[in-house]
Design a protein around this motif. Sequence first.
Motif, PDB file in Angstrom:
ATOM      1  N   ARG A 280       0.829  -1.203   0.000  1.00 36.56           N
ATOM      2  CA  ARG A 280       0.000   0.000   0.000  1.00 36.56           C
ATOM      3  C   ARG A 280       0.870   1.262   0.000  1.00 36.56           C
ATOM      4  O   ARG A 280       1.930   1.289   0.641  1.00 36.56           O
ATOM      5  N   PRO A 281       0.440   2.327  -0.671  1.00 39.72           N
ATOM      6  CA  PRO A 281       1.169   3.592  -0.596  1.00 39.72           C
ATOM      7  C   PRO A 281       1.185   4.120   0.834  1.00 39.72           C
ATOM      8  O   PRO A 281       0.212   3.952   1.583  1.00 39.72           O
ATOM      9  N   VAL A 282       2.288   4.740   1.204  1.00 41.75           N
ATOM     10  CA  VAL A 282       2.393   5.413   2.506  1.00 41.75           C
ATOM     11  C   VAL A 282       2.371   6.914   2.240  1.00 41.75           C
ATOM     12  O   VAL A 282       3.208   7.438   1.501  1.00 41.75           O
ATOM     13  N   VAL A 283       1.402   7.594   2.820  1.00 37.56           N
ATOM     14  CA  VAL A 283       1.190   9.016   2.587  1.00 37.56           C
ATOM     15  C   VAL A 283       1.383   9.767   3.899  1.00 37.56           C
ATOM     16  O   VAL A 283       0.807   9.394   4.927  1.00 37.56           O
ATOM     17  N   PHE A 284       2.204  10.808   3.853  1.00 40.22           N
ATOM     18  CA  PHE A 284       2.506  11.614   5.031  1.00 40.22           C
ATOM     19  C   PHE A 284       1.823  12.979   4.942  1.00 40.22           C
ATOM     20  O   PHE A 284       1.825  13.612   3.876  1.00 40.22           O
ATOM     21  N   SER A 285       1.273  13.412   6.048  1.00 38.40           N
ATOM     22  CA  SER A 285       0.800  14.796   6.193  1.00 38.40           C
ATOM     23  C   SER A 285       1.341  15.319   7.508  1.00 38.40           C
ATOM     24  O   SER A 285       1.046  14.758   8.566  1.00 38.40           O
TER      25      SER A 285
END
Length: 408
Positions: free
Chosen positions: A247-252
Motif C-alpha cells: 500500500r502507498p504510505v502518505v505523510f501529512s
Amino acid sequence: FFRDKLTSDSRVLLDQTSFPFICSFTVGAKMWSCCCTAPTKDQISVGELDVLENHLPAELPHTKSTNNAEGKHQVTLLGRIPELEHEDQKAGTTSKKIGKGDATPSANNSTAYSDTQEATEPATSPTDYQEDMPATRAPDVRSTLTKSQLDSILALEKELGPVKLEALQEACVPGEAVESLMLRFLKNHSMKARATAKALDVMVAFRATTKPGALALRGQGDVAGCSEELLEKYMPTWHQGFDKAGRPVVFSHYGKFRFGPVLEAGVTVEKILELHVRNSEVTARLCGQQSAKLQTDISNALIIMDTEGWDNDNLKRRAAFDWARGIAKIDMEYYPERMGNLFIINAPPSVNLFYRAISWFLPEKARNQIKIFAGREQWQPALLELVDPSQLPPEYGGTGTASPCTNC
C-alpha cells in the motif's frame, strides 16, 4: 514520431494516466505501448530510444540508442498489452496522467505530492516498482471474492444496469478493477445494493464535473492558487514508499499546518478542499498502479499524520472545522475505504481534543482505523510492523531518503 512511422490506418493514443506516461498505439489488431522516464512527452528525444527489438512489429521502423547521460530521457518500446480502459478515454481522445508534468523525480523513494513517481526496490519486495515496465492491467478481483461479496456485487450490477456499469468502468482509476470500486462503496453502505447504487451515481457525477484526474496532474500550488513553497511550509503532504502489503504510505505533517498564513495568502477553504480532492486522487492512482503491478487488489493507503508542533490557534479558526467537515464529506462520498490505517503520531493533548471535536463527522469504521500515539516510543514500533525501514525517511525510524519536509 510514432505518427510518422506508423501506417496511415494506424492510430496513436497518448495515454497520460500514469507516471511514467504511456503511449499506446495499434498496428493491425495488435496493441503496443511505449513508456518513458520523462515526466512529459515534450522531454522525449527521438534519438534516445532504447528499443526491445524482439517485441516490435515489422511495420514499425525504429532506431536504437541507450545513451541516457546528463539527465537525458530514455524511451522503451514494450510488447502487446490489453486495450487500455482509462477514465475519460473516449474513442481515441487523450486521457489523464498522474502527477505534475514538470516535477523532477527525487533521488530515492521520497516523492512530493506534485510528483507521483514511485519507489524502486528489489524485485522480491512487494513495494517494487519498475519504471521501465509500468503495469496497466487490473488484477482479477472477482475470483477472490467470498460468496457473500460476490452475491452483493451481482445484486449491485443488476441494480445499476449495463449503461451505468459502463460509466462505472470509466470511473475506475488506471489499474483498478471495477469489482474493487464496487466493493469499496458496498462496504461503505452496509453491503446494500440500492443505497450503494445511489452513492455510485453521486460519485460518477462528481467525477464528471470535478474531473479529479485532471487535478491529479496539476501541482499542489496550481490547484490551491498559491506558491508551492507556501504549501510545503504550512501544509506539507507527500507520498513516500509503500508498506509491507504494497500500500502507498502518505505523510501529512499537520504539526506544521498553519491556516493563518495560507488564508492570508488568498487561499480559500474551498481551494484547500479542492487540493484534498487532488491529493486523494493521486493516492487512488497509486493504489491502482500497485494493484496492476502486484496483480492483487490494493485499494487503500497507510496515512501518517505527524502532529509534532501542532498550533493550538488552528482550533480558534472556523476555517479549520469547515475544512475538517469538508474532508470527511469528500472521503466518505467520493473516496470511501481509501484509508486503510491512519496513524496520528506525536500527538499533544490538544490534538486529542481536536480529534474528539471532529470525530463525530466520521463513520464508526473510520474511527476504528485511527490510532493516536504520543511519543516516538509508542508509534515507531507500530509503524515498523507495517512498513520496512527502507521505505521510511530517517526522521520516522527508517533508512530511506529524508522527507521533503526536513528543511521546511
